[in-house]
Design a protein around this motif. Sequence first.
Motif, PDB file in Angstrom:
ATOM      1  N   ASP A 185       0.220   8.500   0.516  1.00 28.82           N
ATOM      2  CA  ASP A 185       0.836   9.797   0.191  1.00 28.82           C
ATOM      3  C   ASP A 185      -0.224  10.873   0.328  1.00 28.82           C
ATOM      4  O   ASP A 185      -1.221  10.855  -0.399  1.00 28.82           O
ATOM      5  CB  ASP A 185       1.392   9.775  -1.228  1.00 28.82           C
ATOM      6  N   ARG A 186       0.013  11.797   1.248  1.00 26.96           N
ATOM      7  CA  ARG A 186      -0.989  12.828   1.544  1.00 26.96           C
ATOM      8  C   ARG A 186      -2.341  12.144   1.796  1.00 26.96           C
ATOM      9  O   ARG A 186      -2.392  11.211   2.579  1.00 26.96           O
ATOM     10  CB  ARG A 186      -1.046  13.850   0.387  1.00 26.96           C
ATOM     11  N   GLU A 187      -3.413  12.578   1.138  1.00 25.56           N
ATOM     12  CA  GLU A 187      -4.716  11.971   1.421  1.00 25.56           C
ATOM     13  C   GLU A 187      -4.944  10.674   0.646  1.00 25.56           C
ATOM     14  O   GLU A 187      -6.006  10.064   0.783  1.00 25.56           O
ATOM     15  CB  GLU A 187      -5.847  12.966   1.132  1.00 25.56           C
ATOM     16  N   PHE A 188      -3.980  10.254  -0.150  1.00 27.39           N
ATOM     17  CA  PHE A 188      -4.216   9.100  -1.029  1.00 27.39           C
ATOM     18  C   PHE A 188      -3.716   7.797  -0.420  1.00 27.39           C
ATOM     19  O   PHE A 188      -2.604   7.733   0.106  1.00 27.39           O
ATOM     20  CB  PHE A 188      -3.531   9.317  -2.380  1.00 27.39           C
ATOM     21  N   GLN A 189      -4.552   6.789  -0.518  1.00 28.35           N
ATOM     22  CA  GLN A 189      -4.180   5.436  -0.101  1.00 28.35           C
ATOM     23  C   GLN A 189      -4.279   4.562  -1.347  1.00 28.35           C
ATOM     24  O   GLN A 189      -5.377   4.303  -1.833  1.00 28.35           O
ATOM     25  CB  GLN A 189      -5.125   4.926   0.994  1.00 28.35           C
ATOM     26  N   LEU A 190      -3.134   4.161  -1.856  1.00 29.56           N
ATOM     27  CA  LEU A 190      -3.109   3.421  -3.123  1.00 29.56           C
ATOM     28  C   LEU A 190      -2.712   1.977  -2.914  1.00 29.56           C
ATOM     29  O   LEU A 190      -1.823   1.685  -2.115  1.00 29.56           O
ATOM     30  CB  LEU A 190      -2.077   4.052  -4.070  1.00 29.56           C
ATOM     31  N   PHE A 191      -3.359   1.087  -3.665  1.00 33.44           N
ATOM     32  CA  PHE A 191      -2.920  -0.298  -3.724  1.00 33.44           C
ATOM     33  C   PHE A 191      -3.111  -0.745  -5.172  1.00 33.44           C
ATOM     34  O   PHE A 191      -3.412   0.081  -6.016  1.00 33.44           O
ATOM     35  CB  PHE A 191      -3.654  -1.187  -2.714  1.00 33.44           C
ATOM     36  N   GLU A 192      -2.881  -2.026  -5.468  1.00 35.10           N
ATOM     37  CA  GLU A 192      -2.824  -2.516  -6.853  1.00 35.10           C
ATOM     38  C   GLU A 192      -1.609  -1.854  -7.526  1.00 35.10           C
ATOM     39  O   GLU A 192      -1.594  -0.650  -7.766  1.00 35.10           O
ATOM     40  CB  GLU A 192      -4.096  -2.185  -7.659  1.00 35.10           C
ATOM     41  N   THR A 193      -0.623  -2.690  -7.839  1.00 30.69           N
ATOM     42  CA  THR A 193       0.674  -2.159  -8.278  1.00 30.69           C
ATOM     43  C   THR A 193       0.567  -1.229  -9.483  1.00 30.69           C
ATOM     44  O   THR A 193       1.198  -0.167  -9.508  1.00 30.69           O
ATOM     45  CB  THR A 193       1.635  -3.328  -8.601  1.00 30.69           C
ATOM     46  N   TYR A 194      -0.243  -1.612 -10.474  1.00 31.49           N
ATOM     47  CA  TYR A 194      -0.346  -0.752 -11.663  1.00 31.49           C
ATOM     48  C   TYR A 194      -0.965   0.595 -11.306  1.00 31.49           C
ATOM     49  O   TYR A 194      -0.620   1.630 -11.892  1.00 31.49           O
ATOM     50  CB  TYR A 194      -1.176  -1.421 -12.758  1.00 31.49           C
ATOM     51  N   ALA A 195      -1.900   0.591 -10.369  1.00 35.05           N
ATOM     52  CA  ALA A 195      -2.500   1.860  -9.942  1.00 35.05           C
ATOM     53  C   ALA A 195      -1.463   2.707  -9.202  1.00 35.05           C
ATOM     54  O   ALA A 195      -1.437   3.936  -9.356  1.00 35.05           O
ATOM     55  CB  ALA A 195      -3.722   1.593  -9.056  1.00 35.05           C
ATOM     56  N   ILE A 196      -0.606   2.068  -8.424  1.00 35.26           N
ATOM     57  CA  ILE A 196       0.460   2.814  -7.735  1.00 35.26           C
ATOM     58  C   ILE A 196       1.398   3.450  -8.766  1.00 35.26           C
ATOM     59  O   ILE A 196       1.760   4.622  -8.656  1.00 35.26           O
ATOM     60  CB  ILE A 196       1.235   1.890  -6.767  1.00 35.26           C
ATOM     61  N   PHE A 197       1.779   2.685  -9.781  1.00 31.62           N
ATOM     62  CA  PHE A 197       2.648   3.234 -10.833  1.00 31.62           C
ATOM     63  C   PHE A 197       1.973   4.425 -11.522  1.00 31.62           C
ATOM     64  O   PHE A 197       2.599   5.461 -11.772  1.00 31.62           O
ATOM     65  CB  PHE A 197       2.964   2.163 -11.884  1.00 31.62           C
ATOM     66  N   SER A 198       0.703   4.242 -11.855  1.00 33.98           N
ATOM     67  CA  SER A 198      -0.030   5.313 -12.531  1.00 33.98           C
ATOM     68  C   SER A 198      -0.066   6.562 -11.650  1.00 33.98           C
ATOM     69  O   SER A 198       0.133   7.686 -12.127  1.00 33.98           O
ATOM     70  CB  SER A 198      -1.438   4.807 -12.862  1.00 33.98           C
ATOM     71  N   TYR A 199      -0.292   6.347 -10.361  1.00 35.17           N
ATOM     72  CA  TYR A 199      -0.310   7.473  -9.421  1.00 35.17           C
ATOM     73  C   TYR A 199       1.040   8.166  -9.381  1.00 35.17           C
ATOM     74  O   TYR A 199       1.124   9.410  -9.437  1.00 35.17           O
ATOM     75  CB  TYR A 199      -0.689   6.988  -8.015  1.00 35.17           C
ATOM     76  N   LEU A 200       2.115   7.397  -9.249  1.00 31.83           N
ATOM     77  CA  LEU A 200       3.452   8.003  -9.147  1.00 31.83           C
ATOM     78  C   LEU A 200       3.758   8.851 -10.381  1.00 31.83           C
ATOM     79  O   LEU A 200       4.318   9.940 -10.277  1.00 31.83           O
ATOM     80  CB  LEU A 200       4.519   6.923  -8.970  1.00 31.83           C
ATOM     81  N   GLU A 201       3.374   8.349 -11.544  1.00 27.77           N
ATOM     82  CA  GLU A 201       3.672   9.094 -12.767  1.00 27.77           C
ATOM     83  C   GLU A 201       2.821  10.363 -12.866  1.00 27.77           C
ATOM     84  O   GLU A 201       3.277  11.395 -13.365  1.00 27.77           O
ATOM     85  CB  GLU A 201       3.437   8.193 -13.984  1.00 27.77           C
ATOM     86  N   TYR A 202       1.604  10.262 -12.379  1.00 22.97           N
ATOM     87  CA  TYR A 202       0.672  11.400 -12.409  1.00 22.97           C
ATOM     88  C   TYR A 202       1.100  12.458 -11.395  1.00 22.97           C
ATOM     89  O   TYR A 202       1.118  13.653 -11.696  1.00 22.97           O
ATOM     90  CB  TYR A 202      -0.725  10.863 -12.091  1.00 22.97           C
ATOM     91  N   ALA A 203       1.471  12.018 -10.182  1.00 21.37           N
ATOM     92  CA  ALA A 203       1.773  12.968  -9.095  1.00 21.37           C
ATOM     93  C   ALA A 203       3.204  13.483  -9.174  1.00 21.37           C
ATOM     94  O   ALA A 203       3.482  14.604  -8.725  1.00 21.37           O
ATOM     95  CB  ALA A 203       1.524  12.293  -7.742  1.00 21.37           C
ATOM     96  N   TYR A 204       4.112  12.684  -9.722  1.00 19.21           N
ATOM     97  CA  TYR A 204       5.540  13.043  -9.752  1.00 19.21           C
ATOM     98  C   TYR A 204       6.103  12.816 -11.150  1.00 19.21           C
ATOM     99  O   TYR A 204       6.886  11.895 -11.384  1.00 19.21           O
ATOM    100  CB  TYR A 204       6.314  12.218  -8.714  1.00 19.21           C
ATOM    101  N   PRO A 205       5.698  13.667 -12.098  1.00 18.75           N
ATOM    102  CA  PRO A 205       6.077  13.395 -13.492  1.00 18.75           C
ATOM    103  C   PRO A 205       7.553  13.672 -13.821  1.00 18.75           C
ATOM    104  O   PRO A 205       8.026  13.215 -14.859  1.00 18.75           O
ATOM    105  CB  PRO A 205       5.149  14.317 -14.300  1.00 18.75           C
ATOM    106  N   SER A 206       8.260  14.382 -12.947  1.00 16.04           N
ATOM    107  CA  SER A 206       9.682  14.578 -13.268  1.00 16.04           C
ATOM    108  C   SER A 206      10.403  13.251 -13.037  1.00 16.04           C
ATOM    109  O   SER A 206       9.955  12.412 -12.261  1.00 16.04           O
ATOM    110  CB  SER A 206      10.293  15.691 -12.426  1.00 16.04           C
ATOM    111  N   LYS A 207      11.530  13.041 -13.712  1.00 15.04           N
ATOM    112  CA  LYS A 207      12.152  11.705 -13.794  1.00 15.04           C
ATOM    113  C   LYS A 207      11.108  10.653 -14.184  1.00 15.04           C
ATOM    114  O   LYS A 207      10.796   9.744 -13.411  1.00 15.04           O
ATOM    115  CB  LYS A 207      12.825  11.321 -12.475  1.00 15.04           C
ATOM    116  N   VAL A 265       0.878  -1.165   0.000  1.00 15.86           N
ATOM    117  CA  VAL A 265       0.000   0.000   0.000  1.00 15.86           C
ATOM    118  C   VAL A 265       0.915   1.214   0.000  1.00 15.86           C
ATOM    119  O   VAL A 265       1.885   1.253   0.761  1.00 15.86           O
ATOM    120  CB  VAL A 265      -0.907   0.011   1.247  1.00 15.86           C
ATOM    121  N   LEU A 266       0.621   2.151  -0.858  1.00 18.29           N
ATOM    122  CA  LEU A 266       1.380   3.400  -0.876  1.00 18.29           C
ATOM    123  C   LEU A 266       0.484   4.497  -0.323  1.00 18.29           C
ATOM    124  O   LEU A 266      -0.607   4.738  -0.839  1.00 18.29           O
ATOM    125  CB  LEU A 266       1.825   3.761  -2.291  1.00 18.29           C
TER     126      LEU A 266
END
Lengths: 237, 237
Positions: free
Chosen positions: B77-99, B74-75
């Motif tokens: 971050d702030r108000e977000f509680q993410l699970f499901e690996t692909y959803a976590i990846f999608s979130y990381l790319e959406y929230a932190y698009p640099s690198k 489970v990741l």
Amino acid sequence: MTLELMMIREEGIVLYMPEYASVRVIECSPPSWMVLLALEEKSLPYKCQELSFARGEHRSPEMLARNPRGTIPVLSDREFQLFETYAIFSYLEYAYPSKPLAPQETNEHVYAILRLHESSHLKSHGMALFAYLMKTPEEALDKDILRERKDQFVNELRFWEDYLEGRDWLAGTSISYADLSVFTYIATAVHLGLSLQTTFPRLAAFVERMKQRPAVQKTWPALWNTNHYSFLSDEGA
Amino acid sequence: MTLELMMIREEGIVLYMPEYASVRVIECSPPSWMVLLALEEKSLPYKCQELSFARGEHRSPEMLARNPRGTIPVLSDREFQLFETYAIFSYLEYAYPSKPLAPQETNEHVYAILRLHESSHLKSHGMALFAYLMKTPEEALDKDILRERKDQFVNELRFWEDYLEGRDWLAGTSISYADLSVFTYIATAVHLGLSLQTTFPRLAAFVERMKQRPAVQKTWPALWNTNHYSFLSDEGA
């Protein structure tokens, strides 16, 4: 191959999907249907190429060149050959961002994507159940196996009933990919006789809401209008 | 709950993952490891909270409030509680698009996402194999079951060996989420004794390439440095 690719480029979007009449009992393919729904909801022009499972047309050399795994649906668009439903959705949103099916507002966007990927659980329980019904002659159906798989599918529905508390759509205020995915599995179970009304009133209302949409009306599996099954009714299983 | 959410907001990114020592034989969790790798590759600050499977810490009331399914990672971050690996990846790319870990160029982007979702096949065959080894005492292992599951995993590797033809990474010219996902499953199989060199030379080189990355070196499962298994070696299975 170069010529073929050039021809593909001129074709526009083509969705390769199963010929529903070749899919026993289910008479539908949830992954293909949800891609169809996405194309309709996004108002994209496309052609359908229906392939017969029975004749193995989904594993022809042409189709294996598009998708070495031999699964359908395959979405062909310009030089791109896409398979894996989530990848197709991601492609559609990337290539055709107008009329988005991933919400724009951050909170809605994040949870719409989470719910979409969570629907993989509905898929795995759903396909275990549906494949058993597709592949087993009615006289050979084992009631215990059927009940066990139905129970696993129904247990999964509890998550989705909860997620719809206080909202019309699974994430945010408008329809998203998560709704398309969840709808196709639940509608298939209803076609097979599952009753939602008593235990899952929010899901029952959600299915009715989806059935009002032109996209659903246009793509409704034709055989479902005449064939009705009771495999998953309380009497049937 | 409001207070708790406020505290979560102050915490920054927290990754809830299994305590590797509580994962028998595998001594790793591919889905958690690939999220760790993504955080490292994106140079994001984060904390790890390791939970013991044996003590059921991943199903505590606090964790079920974050993820009603009780799965980890489970990741938070702030108000977000993410699970499901692909959803976590999608979130990381959406929230932190640099690198970015999803390539920017269209063709590379589309195929990186496709390969990521295709890695679900590697996951399903890999986890069927790994779970059997995790849950079965060594004296109770059935050689036929082990060989059948190993064969299914190895057959899946053929796709990935093909995809690496003429390229260092699975899509495009730099590392992407697809590489992280594929690497963690294959590295786990290698830890369990699978030999790549003869049949899968491109995958063998890919694994070595990944092992040169600081992200992999920093997150390498500690127990793997002392424990070595031969369950999947040609002699072992």
